[in-house]
Design an enzyme around this catalytic site. Structure first.
Site, short mmCIF file in Angstrom:
data_model
loop_
_atom_site.label_atom_id
_atom_site.label_comp_id
_atom_site.label_asym_id
_atom_site.label_seq_id
_atom_site.Cartn_x
_atom_site.Cartn_y
_atom_site.Cartn_z
CG ASP A 29 -1.89 1.19 1.17
OD1 ASP A 29 -2.91 1.06 0.49
OD2 ASP A 29 -1.60 2.23 1.80
CG HIS A 170 -6.80 6.90 4.56
ND1 HIS A 170 -7.01 6.54 3.24
CD2 HIS A 170 -8.04 7.13 5.09
CE1 HIS A 170 -8.29 6.54 2.98
NE2 HIS A 170 -8.94 6.89 4.08
#
Length: 572
Positions: A29, A170
């Site tokens: 990610d 996030h």
């Protein structure tokens, strides 16, 4: 008429491939400054390596994007400019991440986003994208889950559905950990429908036409060895060239849904045969790929079709030399640059730093009586065209350029840095930012040019790298070109292999120019291989060294200056 498994688009026994429980996945990610690869930059990388449900390792680091982070991104991720100020830039992080992910299937939630940024970073900083198999958990979720069960395929929604141990927030590593649990939850759903291998997994995903499946037979004869493959069309033309650590596995991926590029699907539809060249190791494969691209110029490859291309900055041969942008390098030229614009930017910076004239007028040795241009009125040119400067006085300017490129002096860098400081003190921040970026680009260009030239100057060099299995990979390099490559497997005496490789190596006759006639792209690939951690120098017939006053000493300045880009932008 008998119907075969191939007619049904099913995998044969030989094609069942790697069981999912034995497949290594690297779930990655990224956090970035925005959503446009090539324009925005990476600020954080998080990755988890798993196999058979077991975590093998984790990779996590903040990344200095060398630009400002928009306020909305700061609010979303919590990553501030202060947090990334001392973090390593992406060109230092990439080698470690590529090594961490080597040989694994790359998994990401909305994979095109993450792989797009990684490919763009590799391209920008000269690293070869390893072309791994890529699995997108968004696509997999849409294939596996019903709309009623998962109205949204956002990571937060799937994390709630599968009750992941880590809640996505996030931040790169936490989101990667959550994606691991989502991946395992999706794979569990596939067991009852008979998806047990990696090849079956990719074949299960949508958008694979029957014609695409049937062409899997084109890979049947390929070995599971590293090398270069070539897709050929109906007239024997080369459509596409690529490299692989496992030729058979890589080519098979073109006939599954893991290949989603429309342009490549079109190429596969045209292909009638796949040829391959087995290589000793990755460097030989990369070099052979570059040479085949130059030789065949396949229409479906977008890069590296002309290695001899590029632009160079060189001094003209006249009484009052100026800088000229040329295609064919000569001794003492600076380059190569990928674009004419990059070469022009470097030439402008050099002219500003040394006082070289920028007009194209040919001035005789005794000077001329032309009317001075606007630059002379601004004090940026001493107007040799008007007879205000003689040859001896003007000669200091081209000498400064020659000394900088040859690594004998760094005076132009000092002058440009002083100009930058003056602009900053005068609070002319916009112009200072332009000058700073121009100087940073010039330092990188001179540094790269000097390192490539130093390698190309060597008549012969032999280097070795561990192959990861107790053996060695060898490369014989002559004047920046790969002349021979081979391996000594575990238990094989290495030096007799080296002697055989040297004896059978290609003869390289040096040419003109800083790179002795070697293609810049090939020399760059060889240099990166030599600079990788673990590479050892076996033999070098002359000392391999860079100039005493090389641009390498300014790399730290460049990192600091570019990291301050947001400061200038914020004060405008």
């Amino acid at each position: 008429m008998t119907t075969t498994a191939e007619d049904l688009g099913q995998l044969s026994f030989d094609e069942l491939g790697t069981p999912l429980r034995e497949t290594t996945f690297v779930v990655v990610d990224l956090e970035t400054t925005g959503g446009r690869p090539g324009e925005d930059a990476i600020t954080e990388i998080g990755a988890v390596k798993v196999r058979g449900g077991e975590v093998l390792g984790e990779f996590a680091t903040l990344v200095n994007p060398r630009r400002g982070i928009p306020p909305e991104i700061v609010r979303l991720t919590g990553i501030t400019e202060a947090m990334v100020y001392t973090a390593p830039p992406i060109d230092e992080v990439l080698p470690a991440f590529l090594e961490f992910a080597a040989g694994a299937v790359v998994v990401a939630h909305n994979a095109p986003f993450d792989t797009g940024f990684l490919r763009a970073a590799c391209s920008e900083h000269g690293y070869a994208w390893p072309k791994p198999a890529v699995l997108c958990t968004v696509r997999l979720a849409r294939r596996v889950l019903s709309r009623d069960e998962a109205p949204s395929c956002r990571l937060s929604a799937l994390a709630q559905l599968f009750q992941t141990e880590t809640t996505p927030n996030h931040r790169a590593l936490d989101d990667a950990r959550a994606t691991v649990d989502v991946l395992h939850g999706l794979l569990e759903r596939l067991g009852p429908v008979g998806v047990q291998s990696l090849e079956e997994l990719f074949d299960y995903l949508p958008d694979v036409t029957p014609a695409q499946r049937r062409k899997r037979t084109l890979a049947a004869h390929l070995p599971s060895e590293p090398g270069v493959y070539m897709f050929r069309g109906p007239s024997e033309e080369v459509l596409y060239v690529g490299t692989a650590t496992d030729l058979r596995r890589r080519v098979r991926q073109y006939f599954t849904s893991s290949e989603s590029r429309g342009r490549i699907k079109e190429m596969v539809a045209l292909a009638v045969r796949v040829d391959a060249v087995v290589c000793a190791h990755s460097l030989e494969a990369e070099v052979r790929e570059l040479r085949l691209l130059t030789a065949h110029k396949p229409q479906y490859n977008r890069k590296s079709r002309n290695q001899q291309g590029g632009w160079w900055v060189t001094l003209t041969d006249e009484a009052f030399p100026r800088l000229s942008i040329v295609r064919r390098p000569r001794d003492g030229a600076l380059g190569p640059f990928r674009s004419r614009q990059g070469a022009e930017t470097a030439a402008t910076a050099l002219s500003d730093a040394t006082g070289l004239r920028t007009c194209s007028m040919r001035i005789p040795t005794q000077g001329a009586n032309a009317t001075p241009c606007a630059l002379a009125e601004l004090g940026r040119c001493r107007a040799p065209c008007a007879g205000r400067q003689d040859v001896a006085d003007y000669g200091h300017a081209p000498a400064a350029v020659r000394d900088l490129i040859a690594g004998r002096a760094l005076t132009p860098f000092d002058k440009l840095a002083a100009q930058l400081e003056e602009l900053a003190l005068a609070e002319r921040f916009e112009e200072a930012a332009i000058r700073r970026d121009r100087l940073a680009d010039l330092v990188r260009a001179v540094d790269r040019s000097q390192r490539l030239a130093a390698l190309a100057a060597l008549p012969e060099l032999v280097a070795a790298r561990p192959d990861g299995a107790g053996g060695w990979e060898f490369s014989v390099v002559r004047h920046g070109r790969l002349a021979s490559a081979g391996v000594a497997r575990r238990g094989v005496r290495p030096m007799p292999v080296v002697d055989a490789l040297v004896a059978s190596a290609e003869t390289v006759v040096p040419g003109e120019g800083p790179l002795r006639g070697a293609p810049a792209e090939e020399t760059g690939v060889v240099l990166r291989w030599l600079n990788r951690p673990g590479t050892r120098l076996v033999y070098c017939d002359t000392p391999w060294s860079e100039p005493a006053k090389s641009a390498a000493g300014w790399r730290t300045w460049v990192d600091r200056a570019v990291a301050g880009r947001a400061t200038y932008a914020g004060l405008n």
